[in-house]
Design a protein around this motif. Sequence first.
Motif, mmCIF file in Angstrom:
data_model
loop_
_atom_site.group_PDB
_atom_site.id
_atom_site.type_symbol
_atom_site.label_atom_id
_atom_site.label_comp_id
_atom_site.label_asym_id
_atom_site.label_seq_id
_atom_site.Cartn_x
_atom_site.Cartn_y
_atom_site.Cartn_z
ATOM 1 N N GLU A 1 54.609 30.015 71.611
ATOM 2 C CA GLU A 1 56.015 29.555 72.200
ATOM 3 C C GLU A 1 55.613 29.270 73.887
ATOM 4 O OE1 GLU A 1 58.867 28.798 71.120
ATOM 5 O OE2 GLU A 1 57.838 29.075 69.249
ATOM 6 N N GLN A 2 54.577 29.932 74.502
ATOM 7 C CA GLN A 2 54.020 29.565 75.657
ATOM 8 C C GLN A 2 53.392 28.280 75.746
ATOM 9 O OE1 GLN A 2 54.053 32.675 74.071
ATOM 10 N NE2 GLN A 2 53.468 34.113 75.552
ATOM 11 N N LEU B 1 42.102 31.587 75.733
ATOM 12 C CA LEU B 1 43.225 30.884 74.875
ATOM 13 C C LEU B 1 44.512 31.186 75.692
ATOM 14 C CD1 LEU B 1 44.069 29.748 72.086
ATOM 15 C CD2 LEU B 1 44.657 32.078 71.402
ATOM 16 N N ALA B 2 44.722 32.071 76.522
ATOM 17 C CA ALA B 2 46.001 32.442 77.245
ATOM 18 C C ALA B 2 46.075 31.148 78.484
ATOM 19 C CB ALA B 2 45.946 33.747 77.906
ATOM 20 N N ASP B 3 44.845 30.815 78.919
ATOM 21 C CA ASP B 3 45.135 29.671 80.024
ATOM 22 C C ASP B 3 45.725 28.572 79.678
ATOM 23 O OD1 ASP B 3 43.508 31.337 81.649
ATOM 24 O OD2 ASP B 3 41.553 30.430 81.294
ATOM 25 N N LEU B 4 45.713 28.292 78.429
ATOM 26 C CA LEU B 4 46.304 27.096 77.673
ATOM 27 C C LEU B 4 47.914 27.187 77.878
ATOM 28 C CD1 LEU B 4 44.527 26.442 74.209
ATOM 29 C CD2 LEU B 4 43.932 25.808 76.644
ATOM 30 N N LYS C 1 49.089 27.890 80.966
ATOM 31 C CA LYS C 1 49.487 27.761 82.308
ATOM 32 C C LYS C 1 50.368 26.487 82.496
ATOM 33 C CE LYS C 1 45.367 30.120 84.021
ATOM 34 N NZ LYS C 1 44.085 30.012 84.618
ATOM 35 N N GLU C 2 51.205 26.563 83.444
ATOM 36 C CA GLU C 2 52.051 25.472 83.752
ATOM 37 C C GLU C 2 51.374 23.930 84.047
ATOM 38 O OE1 GLU C 2 54.918 26.223 86.748
ATOM 39 O OE2 GLU C 2 55.937 28.076 85.731
#
Length: 274
Positions: A155-156, A120-123, A125-126
């Motif tokens: 938010e990210q 999920l955190a990969d979503l 990425k810039e």
Amino acid sequence: MRNSVLWMALLLLSFSPAPALAGELEFFAGSASKPATQELVQLFEAETGHTVQVHFGSSGNLLSQMKIAKRGDVYFPGSPDFMKLAVDGEVVPRDTEKIVTYLIPAINVQKGNPKRIGSLADLAKEDMRVSIGNPHHVCVGLYAVEILEEADLAEQVRPRIRGYTESCAKTANIVAMKGVDAILGWRVFQHWNPERIETIMLRPEQIVRISYMPIAVSTYSRNPELARQLIDYFCSEKGKQVFEKWGYITREEEARAFAPGARIGGEYPLSEQW
């Protein structure tokens, strides 16, 4: 002789059972169920002789259409959130719905996962292009927001969102057509288009809620008996087999295996920032 033949024909007709009158239903179905619903409706029509006019779309927009037009025989939204809205708006009588299938939130990516998305955190990425369903109208979008907020990633990830789709079908299609790198969708989307969609499962603790698709007779129904017959058909063993063929989960214990700590159904209040 001619009179005798005529008399025999009339006698046979008098003992023939009268043909059952074919009925018509108007069916409002969230597009999260589209492939299985299309197949089951065709089978129902072929077996019964009745006609079912199906409207697919986002659960929220379909509910609005029913309320404005005051019509429709069956409502089949993509999550219990919208069924509660239907009950509160007196579109569906209380305590009438049945569960047809369960939906597991997941990340859906292009076949082959070219961006190597693994979590999920990969979503966030810039270089990531993400899409979710419009959470105001589309059930899978509401679940996506809940997952991101509960994981403190809203938010990210929000700056990576390239658009909000209008239905579950369009959510699945945008990643299948390579319009984005990933969506927060349903596990079942891969089974809709296995040549173009791949599923990355969330960690069990990231799945806050497991959705289910409830079905119910509308208060506007002109033929509630036939509507109940269609609902029973969807909930029958044949109905379950068709949904399972398309990759859906029809049994609660199987759904819970993906996220033992998740709630089944319930609601999630959408914050104003969305």
